[in-house]
Design a protein around this motif. Structure first.
Motif, mmCIF file in Angstrom:
data_model
loop_
_atom_site.group_PDB
_atom_site.id
_atom_site.type_symbol
_atom_site.label_atom_id
_atom_site.label_comp_id
_atom_site.label_asym_id
_atom_site.label_seq_id
_atom_site.Cartn_x
_atom_site.Cartn_y
_atom_site.Cartn_z
ATOM 1 N N ASN A 34 0.904 -1.123 -0.070
ATOM 2 C CA ASN A 34 -0.049 0.099 0.073
ATOM 3 C C ASN A 34 0.901 1.298 0.061
ATOM 4 N N ASP A 37 -0.417 4.013 -5.190
ATOM 5 C CA ASP A 37 -1.878 4.059 -6.026
ATOM 6 C C ASP A 37 -1.597 3.474 -7.140
ATOM 7 N N GLU A 108 -3.606 -9.604 3.629
ATOM 8 C CA GLU A 108 -4.106 -8.350 2.992
ATOM 9 C C GLU A 108 -2.957 -8.109 1.938
ATOM 10 N N ARG A 112 -3.478 -7.809 -2.090
ATOM 11 C CA ARG A 112 -3.291 -6.770 -2.834
ATOM 12 C C ARG A 112 -2.375 -7.072 -3.943
ATOM 13 N N LEU A 141 -8.277 -1.494 -5.386
ATOM 14 C CA LEU A 141 -6.701 -1.315 -4.722
ATOM 15 C C LEU A 141 -6.679 0.079 -4.229
ATOM 16 N N ASN A 142 -7.328 1.202 -4.868
ATOM 17 C CA ASN A 142 -7.073 2.426 -4.213
ATOM 18 C C ASN A 142 -8.142 2.586 -3.077
ATOM 19 N N LYS A 143 -9.085 1.917 -2.931
ATOM 20 C CA LYS A 143 -9.693 2.213 -1.725
ATOM 21 C C LYS A 143 -9.325 0.886 -0.673
ATOM 22 N N ASN A 144 -8.658 0.283 -0.949
ATOM 23 C CA ASN A 144 -7.911 -1.014 -0.230
ATOM 24 C C ASN A 144 -8.927 -2.020 0.115
ATOM 25 N N VAL A 146 -9.727 -5.540 -0.365
ATOM 26 C CA VAL A 146 -8.978 -6.727 -0.560
ATOM 27 C C VAL A 146 -9.846 -7.994 -0.378
#
Length: 522
Positions: A34, A37, A108, A112, A141-144, A146
């Protein structure tokens, strides 16, 4: 604090573009941690390449074309024709009947990485998916958000079908996800964030699931950890050599010039610099140290020299289209093949776990030398710093050495190659499979065990170095800056072991820091 500063420095954010340039192992690791982005390239030709495949499939359907997995069943069921009024239901069934994964769940970070690698494959533009699907991956991915993915259930061809079904299910709002450190129903999270679930088009379920994303994601993560271990294990060897009053001539540049494996030579150079050999040669009373010190460059060097070809195989797979069939929208071809086969990743992971386990075995032998007063050249038994009448009570690193031996044995046991254990599955359609995901999972386990061993050796070798200085057998001023930095970093988190105490929390902390790759190396 040295370590905390390094942890903070690693938290940099960048944006990684999909569809513009080839991705690297480092890109996948940045996304997994993470620290980056993701964004789809705004290049018009990229957009057109992606959408042309989906549009071509739509035209074929209207013309009653026969397309595997679109108008037919899957695998051995490819001879079963699906009525055109039912083809929209087919991908939903694919995601659901593969929902049979068991075992532990990928964390996580691994999840990802899996999302990033699957997006990389779909971004090749030959999978017949809509632009909107790529956008859904970008959003996750950008809002996490998973997917919760079970580890077990893939034979590595026809790709990672079962684990990737959990990715496909997330795209359509089903099953569970990790979100804000909790495991929650995907539908709830989507509703909360106003994310519209996808309704899969006929080829899209197959495009997500029929590929090597899980094994390749694990390979990217494993590669990074293994590369770091070559450097950390080298630093540990330098610490052990100093603590054991070793002979620095074993790492002489002339010596290594006559056997010029480049990785092996790099390891020897690093140790030579750590030991200040060119300025302050350390000549032991023994002509030759034991193999776990003298031959360390030859052991670590095998992995170091293997990394370039491993990187090549992993990154080619990462930047490939590895589903079936391949959809050439521009040329209007549907190409049936076997790109979902994970043989290259399987071979790399079987090879990597072998090399890493050899590092575990090397450090196990170094640990045995450090704690045994028959071999450690005057250090206290078990490296205990206890003095006078406290000596009989205290046992120093005795139990840690036993634990290191146990971790090493388990690592060595897991080196059995998985890729040779092919099984015929799915009515003998999938009659030769790669077992790449099992190989990758084995490799991750070997890495975990080796990192545990390294955490113990960081403590033990640094304690040995400190004892030498306390015994006035080593001047702190004679140490290289690199050795002093590692010494100081270790003692930020570790108090010299004088009175016996449980070390498990400190060991776990050291493992965490190893996995964050913040210990000083080269």
């Amino acid at each position: 604090m040295l370590i905390e500063k390094k942890v903070e420095e690693k938290r940099t954010s960048k944006t990684i573009l999909f569809g513009k340039e080839k991705l690297t192992i480092e890109d996948v690791n940045a996304i997994a941690h993470n620290d980056a982005d993701v964004c789809l390239s705004d290049d018009e030709s990229f957009y057109e390449k992606v959408t042309s495949g989906a549009e071509f499939l739509e035209r074929l359907l209207k013309e009653d074309g026969v397309i595997y997995g679109v108008t037919t069943g899957y695998g051995d069921s490819c001879t079963v024709q699906v009525p055109l009024d039912k083809v929209d239901e087919l991908p939903l069934h694919l995601t659901r009947f593969h929902g049979c994964g068991l075992g532990e769940f990928f964390n996580e970070l691994e999840g990802r990485a899996i999302l990033a690698v699957r997006l990389a494959s779909l971004s090749q533009g030959v999978s017949g998916v809509r632009w909107r699907m790529l956008r859904q991956f970008e959003t996750l991915l950008n809002k996490n958000i998973v997917p919760v993915i079970p580890k077990e259930g893939s034979v590595g061809a026809s790709g990672d079908l079962t684990p990737l079904s959990y990715v496909a299910a997330t795209l359509i709002g089903e099953r569970d996800v990790y979100f804000e450190k909790e495991k929650r129903a995907t539908a709830e999270v989507f509703e909360e964030l106003d994310i519209t679930p996808l309704k899969l088009k006929p080829k899209e379920g197959l495009a997500v699931m029929n590929g090597t994303a899980v094994m390749t994601a694990l390979a990217c993560l494993a590669y990074s950890r293994a590369e770091y271990l070559t450097r950390l294990c080298t630093r540990i060897t330098s610490l052990c050599s100093l603590a054991l009053k070793g002979n620095s001539n074993h790492f002489d540049d002339i010596l290594f010039s006559v056997k010029p494996h480049p990785g092996q030579g790099q390891i020897a150079t690093w140790i030579r610099e750590d030991l200040h050999h060119d300025h302050h040669p350390r000549n032991s009373s023994r002509l030759q140290d034991r193999y776990s010190i003298r031959c360390a460059p030859h052991v670590i060097g095998v992995l170091r020299d293997s990394l370039p070809w491993m990187r090549q195989m992993i990154e080619i797979e990462l930047n490939s289209a590895n589903d079936n069939p391949i959809i050439d929208g521009a040329g209007e071809h549907v190409l049936h093949g076997g790109h979902f086969y994970g043989g290259h990743i399987a071979f790399v992971m079987d090879s990597l776990k072998n090399c890493v386990a050899n590092l575990a075995d090397l450090m196990d032998r170094q640990m045995a030398l450090l704690v045994d007063n028959k071999f450690n050249n005057g250090l206290p038994n078990n490296l205990s710093a206890a003095v006078s009448d406290r000596k009989p009570l205290n046992h120093g690193f005795k139990a840690v050495q036993i634990a290191v031996s146990a971790w090493t044995a388990e690592a060595l046991k897991n080196t059995m190659p998985a890729s040779v254990f092919s099984r015929s599955t799915e009515c003998h359609n999938q009659d030769k499979v790669s077992m790449g995901t099992i190989a990758a999972r084995d490799c991750v386990r070997v890495l975990e065990l080796t990192e545990q061993i390294a955490s113990a050796l960081l403590m033990a070798s640094t304690q040995g170095l400190e004892l030498r200085m306390r015994q006035n057998e080593l001047e702190k001023s004679s140490l290289s800056d690199s050795i002093l930095q590692t010494h100081n970093e270790v003692f930020e988190h570790f108090e010299i072991l004088t009175e016996d105490r449980p070390l498990d929390k400190e060991l776990r902390k050291f493992v965490d820091l190893i996995q964050l790759q913040v210990w000083s190396t080269y």
